[in-house]
Design an enzyme around this catalytic site. Structure first.
Site, PDB file in Angstrom:
ATOM      1  N   LYS A 192       0.882  -1.169   0.000  1.00  0.00           N
ATOM      2  CA  LYS A 192       0.000   0.000   0.000  1.00  0.00           C
ATOM      3  C   LYS A 192       0.925   1.226   0.000  1.00  0.00           C
ATOM      4  O   LYS A 192       0.864   2.089   0.880  1.00  0.00           O
ATOM      5  CB  LYS A 192      -0.923  -0.048   1.230  1.00  0.00           C
ATOM      6  CG  LYS A 192      -2.035   0.980   1.229  1.00  0.00           C
ATOM      7  CD  LYS A 192      -3.132   0.712   0.204  1.00  0.00           C
ATOM      8  CE  LYS A 192      -4.129   1.877   0.186  1.00  0.00           C
ATOM      9  NZ  LYS A 192      -5.099   1.766  -0.931  1.00  0.00           N
ATOM     10  N   ASP A 252      -6.702 -15.924   3.166  1.00  0.00           N
ATOM     11  CA  ASP A 252      -8.069 -16.397   3.420  1.00  0.00           C
ATOM     12  C   ASP A 252      -8.916 -16.212   2.167  1.00  0.00           C
ATOM     13  O   ASP A 252      -9.703 -17.079   1.791  1.00  0.00           O
ATOM     14  CB  ASP A 252      -8.717 -15.618   4.585  1.00  0.00           C
ATOM     15  CG  ASP A 252      -8.536 -16.317   5.920  1.00  0.00           C
ATOM     16  OD1 ASP A 252      -7.514 -17.000   6.103  1.00  0.00           O
ATOM     17  OD2 ASP A 252      -9.425 -16.185   6.790  1.00  0.00           O
TER      18      ASP A 252
HETATM   19 MG    MG Z   1      -5.320 -15.863   9.015  1.00  0.00          MG
END
Ligand code: MG
Ligand code: IPM
Length: 360
Positions: A192, A252
């Site tokens: 970022k 994830d």
């Molecule tokens: Mg994690």
């Protein structure tokens, strides 16, 4: 010399899924001549209950004395409101830091049989094979100062610090470039840099390291765009190199592309090749003890352990093939179940993988 493996079942579904890996290990030791000695230890909430701390000294000593650690998962509602320093997750972060496990490899690979379980269209994810290289012992997870303080006006303020030194960035970048060299030769570094100085430096150092890898193609991407691209066109990625926090989130996300978070293993490596291996999913206390958790991410973590820390590449390949075979045979745990497939429990899935190994 017999190598030692430390097993840390942890909390929630941890003991059930790790038990499947132990069955596979027993098979490899008894029938395939694998020369390892297994020890057990406590980490997380179970360690808080038994020893008063999430990472007991004895666990750390055993881990340091082992060639590799296999971990289930830690945490659960029971320990959410205890003193912050004693929470199970702190034990996990502490063992990562003490063992110097700075390089976290999280492959997101789609088994063709599971294309229907992905939340994206089959054509968007077919043949998906991404490796996320997450920095694991630095960044905002470890930066000081951190805490919750009370301001002059009486309200509380939470604060954390995002810090990265050049050497921390350089060593994880090298891992990513080395890994890419054995794959498609492309690294996408995610930061970022338009807002955060720590990642502005990240971008600079990664670009410098890239000069030593002329055959690797380097691209930089902001994390918000990377999240979007991962669901828009995930196959554009080969290796994703990123910070601790961004890697936590993006891995994830990537797991759902492959059908279930119950499928994804990980390796956390130190500079000497020792490592800790764990499924990327959590302890799932809501389904613990019901024999429905998917043990495949743990079995694939065992495969990574054999590949990276024990250099038993053949056995590692065989475990991957066995997992693939049980999926081809139509066996599914609940999280990846679809019409026409046979729904099996945690134990039955573990047994099926051993059978596939025995009859390959
Ligand atoms: Mg994690
Ligand atoms: C992971 C987990 C951990 C992390 C938690 C349990 C501390 O989410 O390994 O991805 O954030 O690193």
């Amino acid at each position: 010399m017999t190598k030692k493996i430390l097993i840390l079942p942890g909390d929630g579904i941890g003991p059930e899924i790790v038990a499947q890996a132990e069955k596979v290990l027993a098979y490899l030791i008894n029938e395939r001549g694998l020369d390892v000695a297994i020890e057990h230890g406590l980490l997380g909430g179970c360690a808080v209950d038994a020893a008063g701390v999430p990472l007991p000294d004895d666990t750390l000593a055993k881990a340091k004395d082992s060639a590799a650690v296999l971990l289930g998962a830690v945490g659960g509602p029971k320990w959410e409101s205890i003193e912050r320093a004693l929470r199970p997750e702190r034990g996990l972060l502490a063992i990562r830091a003490h063992l110097g496990l700075f390089a976290n490899l999280r492959p997101a690979v789609l088994f063709p049989e599971l294309a229907a379980a992905s939340s994206l269209k089959a054509e968007v994810v077919s043949n998906l094979d991404i490796m996320i290289v997450r920095e694991l012992t630095g960044g905002i997870y470890f930066g000081e100062p951190r805490g919750i303080r009370t301001l002059d006006d009486g309200q509380r303020q939470g604060f954390n610090t995002l810090v990265y030194s050049e050497s921390e960035i350089e060593r994880i970048a090298r891992i990513a470039f080395d890994v890419a060299g054995k794959r498609q030769g492309r690294v996408c570094s995610v930061d970022k840099a338009n807002v955060l100085e720590a990642t502005e430096l990240w971008r600079e150092v990664v670009s410098d390291v890239a000069k030593g890898y002329p055959d690797i193609e380097l691209q930089h991407m902001y994390v918000d765009n990377a999240a979007m691209q991962l669901v828009r066109a995930p196959k554009q990625f080969d290796v994703i190199l990123t910070t601790n926090l961004f890697g936590d989130i993006l891995s994830d996300l990537a797991s759902m592309l492959t059908g279930s978070i119950g499928m994804l293993p990980s390796a956390s490596l130190a500079s000497d090749g020792s490592g800790m291996y764990e499924p990327i999913h959590g302890s799932a206390p809501d389904i613990a003890g019901q024999d429905i958790a998917n043990p495949l991410a743990t079995l694939l973590s065992l495969s990574m352990l054999l590949r990276y820390s024990l250099v038993e590449v053949k056995l590692a390949d065989e475990i991957e093939q066995a997992v693939s075979r049980v999926l081809k045979e139509g066996l599914r745990t609940k999280d990846i179940h679809s019409a026409g497939m046979k729904c099996v429990g945690t134990n039955e899935m573990g047994d099926a993988v051993i059978k596939a190994l025995q009859t390959k």
